[in-house]
Design an enzyme around this catalytic site. Structure first.
Site, short mmCIF file in Angstrom:
data_model
loop_
_atom_site.label_atom_id
_atom_site.label_comp_id
_atom_site.label_asym_id
_atom_site.label_seq_id
_atom_site.Cartn_x
_atom_site.Cartn_y
_atom_site.Cartn_z
N LYS A 149 35.36 54.02 30.54
CA LYS A 149 35.62 52.60 30.29
C LYS A 149 34.39 51.95 29.66
O LYS A 149 33.25 52.20 30.07
CB LYS A 149 35.96 51.88 31.61
CG LYS A 149 37.16 52.50 32.33
CD LYS A 149 37.44 51.86 33.66
CE LYS A 149 38.06 50.49 33.52
NZ LYS A 149 38.52 49.98 34.85
N GLY A 197 42.58 46.29 27.55
CA GLY A 197 42.96 47.69 27.42
C GLY A 197 42.18 48.48 26.38
O GLY A 197 42.38 49.68 26.22
N GLU A 236 37.23 44.27 38.34
CA GLU A 236 36.43 43.39 37.51
C GLU A 236 36.69 41.94 37.92
O GLU A 236 37.60 41.65 38.69
CB GLU A 236 36.77 43.58 36.03
CG GLU A 236 38.19 43.19 35.67
CD GLU A 236 38.49 43.46 34.20
OE1 GLU A 236 38.29 44.60 33.77
OE2 GLU A 236 38.91 42.51 33.52
N ASN A 242 37.31 38.08 36.22
CA ASN A 242 37.57 37.27 35.04
C ASN A 242 37.00 35.88 35.30
O ASN A 242 37.47 35.17 36.20
CB ASN A 242 39.07 37.19 34.75
CG ASN A 242 39.61 38.54 34.33
OD1 ASN A 242 39.04 39.20 33.48
ND2 ASN A 242 40.70 38.97 34.95
N ARG A 272 37.17 32.88 34.18
CA ARG A 272 37.89 31.86 33.40
C ARG A 272 39.23 31.57 34.06
O ARG A 272 39.59 32.22 35.05
CB ARG A 272 38.14 32.38 31.98
CG ARG A 272 38.87 33.72 31.99
CD ARG A 272 39.27 34.17 30.62
NE ARG A 272 39.68 35.56 30.59
CZ ARG A 272 40.83 36.05 31.00
NH1 ARG A 272 41.72 35.23 31.51
NH2 ARG A 272 41.12 37.33 30.93
#
Length: 446
Positions: free
Chosen positions: A157, A164, A289, A291, A293
């Site tokens: 990753k 993606g 993870e 985000n 926002r």
């Protein structure tokens, strides 16, 4: 509170923010590309300025033009929506230098949590479990060695990846070199950063995320979770809250919410944000993870919590403390969101003029969109036409309600994916609430 805000975005999220501002008595400034001159967000804002050509790099990613409009218009803050500059630490920093409030966390937090490798380390330091893996890879040879050590399948990753991109699955160590080179090249081209790490591929698994909101006084509150396991190529299609995979597992639900709050508190988070986890059927969950926002799927949380996330995002950015604590949060009913995308049955983009539009409505049904009859869907931006969201006392009724709403939705002139959403809602695994991130692989099994 701010008296004027510039919205550095387009489409349904720009409309969503403008509507919240109008209800709060805040004036709004829209920016738009030449392709969006007739867009709904341009018509609804108090002021609107063209900032460039149709391609995002010419307009919505034109930092100088956006900041110039913000300063010249007298705006006090910039709401980035999602996408574009919403997780760009450099843009957030430039807002500060121009005397503008960036509606989101600090640039330092964006940098720290936007780097997925650094975010994993933050989670570990906060006592939150992460997927077994390794730190940044020095090269393809280390990728091979780590794949053998951790055990395939694994995922390579990109630390700056998203949507993606920059991800490759490795089913055998000898395939790691090619996968590493592909992921690194894709990430370098898409994000300007080809650094990659490696982690165990957890499957089958559920994608569950916890919504948090935090103020500058140190208060952190979680607002339930969303299940986002209905995906295609790592792109979410349908979200619901509460997560059916956690039904009967209130202990896991509580530990996951606690982990999300602990991590948000540990990094000094301010604003609305989402902590994403992988949840396996053995009861374990792992941080994926954060985000930093507003999420596309935030309306499902608004339905089940009764809290307007955009309004509180603005109030928190203005320095107001949260007037409620964790004990005050009540999650009730069940909400489902279907993303209505402009695409063909073969998943290719569709664009053109909307010649007919009929939107379902009724109690606890909302359609967040910037569509109107006669608008042209341009080819330059993402394919989201709107978000159909319903809420009912039970999941069973919410599914029926969504099927009814999708059956009533009419969009002519561009092709869209409501038939695919109806197929998902009829799938036995989905109906049973026992679906995983590989649902699409099983969607059309007999």
């Amino acid at each position: 509170m701010f008296d004027k805000i510039l919205i550095a975005n387009r489409g349904e999220v720009a409309v969503r923010v403008i509507r919240a501002c109008k209800e709060m008595g805040v004036k709004t400034v829209a920016v738009f590309s030449t392709a969006d001159a007739e867009a709904l967000h341009v018509a609804l804002a108090d002021e609107a300025y063209c900032i460039g050509g149709p391609r995002p790099q010419e307009s919505y990613l034109n930092e100088d033009a956006i900041l110039t409009c913000a300063v010249e218009s007298g705006a006090k803050a910039v709401h980035p929506g999602y996408g574009f500059f919403s997780e760009n630490a450099g843009f957030a920093r430039e807002c500060g230098r121009c005397g503008l409030v960036f509606v989101g966390p600090s640039p330092e937090v964006i940098e720290r949590m936007g780097d997925k490798d650094a975010a994993r380390r933050c989670a570990r330091e906060a006592g939150v479990a992460v997927v077994p893996g390794c730190d940044l890879l020095s090269g393809p040879d280390q990728a091979t060695a780590e794949a053998a050590r951790i055990g395939c399948p694994v995922l390579i990753k990109a630390r700056s990846g998203g949507g993606g991109r920059g991800i490759r699955r490795v089913d055998a160590p000898e395939a790691a070199v090619a996968a590493f080179n592909e992921a690194r090249a894709e990430a370098a081209a898409a994000f300007g950063d080809g650094e990659c790490y490696l982690e165990k591929f957890v499957s089958p698994a559920h994608h569950v995320e916890v919504q948090v909101i935090a103020d500058s006084q140190g208060n952190v509150v979680s607002l339930g979770e969303r299940e986002c396991s209905a995906q295609r190529r790592n792109q979410k299609l349908l979200e619901e809250s509460p997560a059916p995979c956690l039904d009967g597992h209130d202990d896991v639900r509580e530990r996951m919410a606690t982990a999300a709050r602990d991590l948000a508190r540990a990094v000094g988070y301010v604003g609305v944000g989402t902590i994403e986890f992988l949840y396996s059927d053995d009861g374990r969950f792992y941080f994926m993870e954060m985000n930093t926002r507003l999420q596309v799927e935030h309306p499902v949380t608004e339905f089940v919590s009764g809290i307007d996330l955009v309004k509180w995002q603005l109030r928190v950015a203005a320095g107001r403390p949260l007037p409620f604590s964790q004990d005050d949060v009540r999650i009730a009913n069940h909400a489902i969101e279907c993303r209505i995308n402009a695409e063909t049955p073969d998943f290719l983009p569709s664009c053109g003029e909307v010649t007919m539009l009929h939107v379902p409505n009724g109690p606890w049904t909302r359609f967040d969109s910037a569509l109107y009859q006669g608008v042209v869907v341009p080819p330059y931006y993402d394919s989201l036409l709107g978000k159909l969201v319903v809420c009912s006392p039970t999941r069973e009724e919410a599914i029926r309600k969504m099927r009814s709403a999708l059956g009533e939705l009419v969009i002519e002139g561009v092709q869209e994916n409501s038939e695919l959403q109806l197929d998902i809602l009829s799938n036995p695994r989905f109906v049973a609430g026992a679906y995983h991130t590989n649902l699409m692989e099983h969607l059309y099994e007999s």
